[in-house]
Each structure stands twice: as C-alpha cells, then as structure tokens.
Design an enzyme around this catalytic site. Structure first.
Site, PDB file in Angstrom:
ATOM      1  N   TYR A 137       0.830  -1.210   0.000  1.00  0.00           N
ATOM      2  CA  TYR A 137       0.000   0.000   0.000  1.00  0.00           C
ATOM      3  C   TYR A 137       0.862   1.256   0.000  1.00  0.00           C
ATOM      4  CZ  TYR A 137       0.719   0.884   5.044  1.00  0.00           C
ATOM      5  OH  TYR A 137       1.268   1.162   6.277  1.00  0.00           O
ATOM      6  N   CYS A 138       0.220   2.392  -0.313  1.00  0.00           N
ATOM      7  CA  CYS A 138       0.872   3.705  -0.263  1.00  0.00           C
ATOM      8  C   CYS A 138      -0.184   4.690   0.228  1.00  0.00           C
ATOM      9  CB  CYS A 138       1.452   4.079  -1.626  1.00  0.00           C
ATOM     10  SG  CYS A 138       0.222   4.240  -2.942  1.00  0.00           S
ATOM     11  N   LEU A 139      -0.189   5.912  -0.296  1.00  0.00           N
ATOM     12  CA  LEU A 139      -1.206   6.881   0.106  1.00  0.00           C
ATOM     13  C   LEU A 139      -2.510   6.685  -0.661  1.00  0.00           C
ATOM     14  CD1 LEU A 139      -1.993   9.389   1.777  1.00  0.00           C
ATOM     15  CD2 LEU A 139      -1.141  10.776  -0.106  1.00  0.00           C
ATOM     16  N   ILE A 191      -3.601   4.138   2.009  1.00  0.00           N
ATOM     17  CA  ILE A 191      -3.905   4.315   3.429  1.00  0.00           C
ATOM     18  C   ILE A 191      -4.963   5.405   3.630  1.00  0.00           C
ATOM     19  CG2 ILE A 191      -2.043   5.956   3.887  1.00  0.00           C
ATOM     20  CD1 ILE A 191      -1.620   4.505   6.609  1.00  0.00           C
TER      21      ILE A 191
END
Length: 106
Positions: free
Chosen positions: A69-71, A97
C-alpha cells in the site's frame, strides 16, 4: 457484482484483514520514510518506492504473500510491477492508506 464494480480500486480494509490471517504475509508500505513515520498501518514494513530494489532485505522469500500500500494506490501499483519484475510471485496492490478505517501507529 454490479456493472461499475470494475471501476473500484482495491479495498485496503478487507485486504489488511486478509493479511492478518495469512501466515508468512508481509504488509509493505511504499511511502516515504517521513510519511511512514507520520502514521502507518500496524504491522507494516516500510520500503519507499524509490528504494524498492532493496525490498529483499524485508521480503526474503519471493513466494511470500506481500500486500502493498501507499497513500492512494498509485505508488503501490508501481511497486507491485517492479517486484514482479524482480521475481516476486505473490504480490498485490491493496490501495491507499487514505481509505484505511483503522487506527494508524506512529
């Protein structure tokens, strides 16, 4: 499944639950070190996208289940592609996230 379901991105909340119940799985955050320090999903490991070539220090087994995952899901999508080119066979983008409903840790 509705007609527009294919437009939806991955569900990070459901995927983190799946991570929690998958033996040997790794939850990988590919945001910057600063973003990670500002708050991340509990149990995640940080390898920023610009250092993804060093992921073998965190994910040793190329067959390990890896939830990335990332932003927003864009960097994690790139990271999954790079990791697949590196020979990782069980890696997937779980989104950003920013859609996470759980608590973050600092």
């Amino acid at each position: 499944m509705g007609f527009f379901d294919f437009l939806k991105g991955p569900d990070i909340n459901q995927s983190v639950e799946e991570f929690s119940s998958t033996p040997g799985a790794v939850l990988l955050d590919v945001r910057s070190k600063g973003e990670y320090a500002g708050g991340h999903i509990p149990g995640s490991k940080n390898v920023p996208l610009d250092r993804i070539s060093k992921v073998s220090g965190v994910v040793k087994e190329k067959t390990a289940p890896v939830f990335v995952y990332c932003l927003s899901g864009a960097r994690s999508r790139q990271a999954v592609g790079y990791m697949q080119q590196m020979g990782y066979t069980n890696v997937r983008n779980i989104g950003g996230i920013s859609s996470w409903r759980g608590k973050v840790v600092r």
